[in-house]
Design an enzyme around this catalytic site. Structure first.
Site, PDB file in Angstrom:
ATOM      1  N   TYR A  93       0.821  -1.235   0.000  1.00 13.96           N
ATOM      2  CA  TYR A  93       0.000   0.000   0.000  1.00 13.96           C
ATOM      3  C   TYR A  93       0.845   1.272   0.000  1.00 13.96           C
ATOM      4  CZ  TYR A  93      -0.343  -0.017   5.303  1.00 13.96           C
ATOM      5  OH  TYR A  93      -0.129   0.000   6.643  1.00 13.96           O
ATOM      6  N   GLU A  94       0.199   2.385  -0.275  1.00 16.71           N
ATOM      7  CA  GLU A  94       0.926   3.656  -0.520  1.00 16.71           C
ATOM      8  C   GLU A  94       1.963   3.505  -1.618  1.00 16.71           C
ATOM      9  OE1 GLU A  94       0.021   6.477   0.539  1.00 16.71           O
ATOM     10  OE2 GLU A  94      -1.402   5.755   2.020  1.00 16.71           O
TER      11      GLU A  94
END
Lengths: 595, 595
Positions: free
Chosen positions: B437-438
């Site tokens: 994620y990110e």
């Protein structure tokens, strides 16, 4: 979805592991090319159609314990019925006990498929194989006749009972007691934990093989005997009779392989579990090691299998998921992610690692067949020594690699990889046990150093290193960047392995801590180099066979190059970690209270 | 149990990241040594006593969705109340909006502790930090006044809404629509997925920051605007009013961080969700990138944090679990497993990697503070460029390493590591999202190559490489095997990084696929070498400070040596994979239909 890679399996069997030679050995007559291919096709069909669809179901709906009974995932019992009806339990076992008597090399791809389709399910036959192996090794003829055909027929399944709460890697600490009875049987008392498929409702009986101590047995590993303790006692007519005093008091809640019940078994809470000795008293660990060698090899195959399955899943996603424009500007529109270089890198690495691990394992299986079937005793001994050298590597390296490959499988899926419904995470979770059970990677690495390298003064490994040198010479004679690259990196790997072996031989006595702190790096190095050697042999074979199937053989050569350039360089880094005398000092310099 | 490593944190802040210099910059007055230590002590107490005990509970009893509402794990809402009451949400935020205005360098260990204690919980403040950052960057003064103090006070929390089913890594594909209304607001319509803490019952309101397209916006990333869409509309007096048209239609069933609800949010099913534009139209992605840089850094800290926690747990087990006699024959009895060389190897590796990743991240935080606070504009720009170079490395490397470290944590526990009740497996599962994620590691690596290496012709990275050279010179001047070893391996690492950067600069235009197929190896190489540089700086500092605390500084030097000999050699292997022009050919040679 699981589509067995039969083409690669047959290629490895024929070109690398010597299927034709093995089929030509006494007892190999049935392993004709047609039979072998037919067996693999049938196995692929059964695994793809019956077992693979149950894999996710087993994760969602694990085995459950209820008042001493264990109810398996819906569908598993029926699938097990089909498994044994198909004769799959007997593939590698002797015809005289109603097995099919095929070489281990032929059984091995079947084991791979079974595990790729459904790791949890496959553990039950895997343990039964181990029990059969132990009975054939140490049982009396009467015991063999009484148990083996039923195990092969799947009427009964088998387990291995080693671990106790205080005795994990350290079997010297086993405390389960076996008290001799006037009728020649024993009564067993104790607790065994982590017993895979230790209780279930898929078969009419379960044959527990149990390590325990007789009264007055010496302390440590030399006082352990092996007992057969069936869940139901066997009647005179061979049918299951009264319930024995072994109870499943709970099953574990695990990270993965959730459909496979991991039992805590309590022996003798109601007067003693009735068991019979197998083989001689106090030689139990020795028999168990035979069984464990087979089981360790099989766990190595589980590593190959789950890697292969994770690769297939990631590949399918990468061919379907559309995201982002290509970095080379070749399209204005978003493309399937297989066109992105890093996704390509991950898929190629997953595949190259899996192919290398498969090749090394199948070659090891071939060594086992030669060790059993070669008419020449000296050659049998050489092949046996080579097989035994390879087993801890196949077990340790293939399973560590499975963690890496299944993790890349998650990564290829991006955010969807973290969502359980996608299924990629299950392979990651399931795989995580493989480097732990049947001896952790450290236990394999200790075995590799102690029994497999030091004991023969490095004879087996040095012979392998020489053979790698001959392969390097063959590579040098070939044209093209792929061959040059492999020649270069394999030669560096060969040197790294050689200098590491020299380090082990020179220092194990003088500074055991320093050497054993590098045992896992040594094991990984050996796996990487020996796997690379198989990739090199594969590319040489593919160069010869190119005209037969340019797409397949071109891919084999490309994968070998990928392995040479992206995996083999790690061997040199591992050598640096292991050989530098300072290396292990830095590792061991901290006092316990500085941690 | 979580016991924050405050001593190492303070050492890194003071000796490596330049806390004193940063405290001497304008606005740093409050960061006195006493205050900093007090803040860390308080944070450690809160995280250890309140948050850490809730971590396993969050895994067993995740957030659950019920008819549009999300009910969090019991205990989380109370803990969140204590978190905001303690002023923790405001540590790094400006005093004018009721934050504490401390340097990022001081906030960073607090972020580490929060995440080490409870990764799922910490995500809520992490996202709120991001929302605050975006509002401070692009909001009007009125928007800042209306939202930021409430977010800092924890009355409201924040979210980032980027992803849509067809738009993951590729934000150009965002389709959520924002239609302007006569009153200056917008109505939003669309589906956002993977929204962390997108719905919950811990705060009275949730401030969604949402990427969407206005009518007639250009296609691609240049037509995306950023909107504030609160769950409850804000009344004139600042209190939450009517429910907005944004609904949580489900939350995901995930591999880890199960207490953190990952929401699917449906905007505008009942007439349109009312939002307000933040900043200028079509510049949304630019603002989001500012927020994302902060979030990416924080995710890198999550990697450090979960690694540190996994190390502590494994260490405690290794000091308690008795199994097997030592390999050097020093005891006839079984010993605690910390005495076995391979367990020692795993623990030392876990710790060395964690310390290196922590040091690199804190140094990056210090760069960010200098970029904001240095009175000299040119120096600010240099520090900003260095911070931006380090962010993808901190994010990508620390999180990949967290997978490795938490896996070793499982391995140290042996079979118990696979049992969920032990807790080691939770860290392994929780950690797995961090490299995804990110922005996945590949996205970080593309950023590192594209924006951070090519755009400035390698200026920032080459300056770092020169500084590493000066550290090597300092190491050479020291006595002792540890320093010699570090000097040797760091110099090799520096060369490997240098030649890889040259390769990237020379080939990115000519052969983008070849370069980007090596983007992740480049990122890892950079992390390993820059982390090793920090370990080298640490050992030099410890040599100077040895008399103050021989046990602590002796351990720092031993860990640096361990890193030098067991981690840094991987840099050379990664260089081989990246730089060899053939390398990426092998990787990319397969046609799509050969996979």
């Amino acid at each position: 979805m699981y589509d067995a890679p039969i083409k690669d399996m047959l290629f490895v069997m024929q070109q690398l592991a010597g299927l034709d030679e093995i089929a030509a050995l006494p007892g190999g007559e049935d392993a004709t090319p047609e039979t072998v291919e037919a067996v693999l096709q049938e196995a692929a069909k059964f695994c793809g159609e019956v077992l693979a669809p149950l894999n996710a179901e087993g994760d969602r709906n694990p085995s459950r314990w209820d008042n001493g009974a264990v109810h398996v995932t819906p569908g598993f019992a029926q699938a097990f019925g089909q498994y044994v009806a198909g004769g799959w339990q007997g593939v590698q076992h002797p015809q005289e006990y109603e097995g099919q008597g095929l070489p281990k090399l032929v059984g091995t791809p079947c084991v791979e498929m079974l595990n790729a389709a459904n790791l949890s399910f496959a553990l039950c036959p895997l343990l039964t194989d181990g029990a059969i192996e132990a009975l054939l090794t140490a049982g009396t003829e009467e015991q063999k006749q009484r148990f083996v055909p039923k195990l092969i027929a799947g009427q009964w399944t088998g387990t291995m009972n080693l671990t106790e709460p205080q005795a994990g890697s350290d079997l010297a600490a086993v405390r389960t007691r076996a008290e001799p009875q006037p009728d020649g049987t024993y009564k067993l008392f104790g607790t065994k934990i982590f017993i895979t498929w230790g209780e279930h409702d898929m078969a009419e009986n379960i044959v527990h093989l149990v390590l325990a101590r007789t009264p007055d047995a010496p302390e440590g590993v030399k006082g352990i005997s092996l007992f057969i303790v069936p869940k139901f006692l066997i009647n005179a007519d061979g049918s299951p009779g009264a319930r024995n005093d072994v109870q499943c008091v709970s099953i574990e809640h695990k990270l993965g392989i959730k459909a496979s019940p991991t039992a805590v078994l309590q022996y003798g809470d109601h007067g003693g579990a009735i068991g019979e000795l197998i083989g001689e008293e106090n030689r139990g660990l020795e028999y168990m090691f035979i069984m464990m060698n087979a089981a360790r090899f099989a766990v190595g195959m589980q590593g190959v299998a789950v890697s292969a399955r994770a690769y297939q899943k990631a590949l399918a996603y990468a061919k379907e998921r559309v995201q982002s424009r290509p970095v080379d500007g070749s399209s204005k529109a978003a493309v399937t992610i297989i066109h992105h270089p890093d996704v390509r890198r991950m898929l190629a690495t997953m595949r190259a690692l899996t192919e290398a691990a498969r090749a090394l394992a199948y070659v090891a299986a071939g060594e086992s067949d030669r060790a059993h079937r070669d008419p020449d005793e000296a050659r049998r001994a050489l092949h046996q020594a080579r097989y035994e050298f390879l087993v801890p590597i196949v077990k340790g390296w293939s399973t560590e690699l499975a963690n890496e490959v299944t993790s890349m499988g998650v990564q290829v899926h991006g955010g969807m990889g973290f969502i359980e419904e996608t299924g990629a995470a299950q392979f990651y979770r399931d795989a995580r046990i493989l480097a732990i059970y049947e001896g952790t990677t450290a236990i394999q690495a200790n075995d590799l150093i102690g029994r497999k390298t030091l004991r023969d003064g490095g004879a087996v490994v040095k012979a392998l290193i020489d053979e790698i040198g001959r392969t390097v010479t063959e590579l040098v004679a070939q044209e093209g960047a792929a061959f040059k690259s492999m020649a270069n990196h394999l030669a560096l790997g060969q040197q790294a392995l050689g200098s590491t072996v020299d380090f082990v031989l020179a220092n194990a006595k003088r500074d055991p801590n320093a050497v054993f702190a590098g045992s896992v790096p040594y094991l990984k190095l050996a796996g990487i180099v020996l796997g690379g050697w198989q990739m090199a042999r594969a590319m040489l074979a593919s160069a010869r066979l190119m005209q037969d199937d340019p797409k397949f053989h071109g891919a084999k050569i490309a994968m070998a190059q990928c392995y040479a350039e992206h995996v083999l360089p790690q061997a040199v880094a591992l050598e640096a970690s292991m050989v530098s005398a300072n290396g292990t000092q830095g590792m061991l310099a901290l006092a316990e209270d500085q941690f």
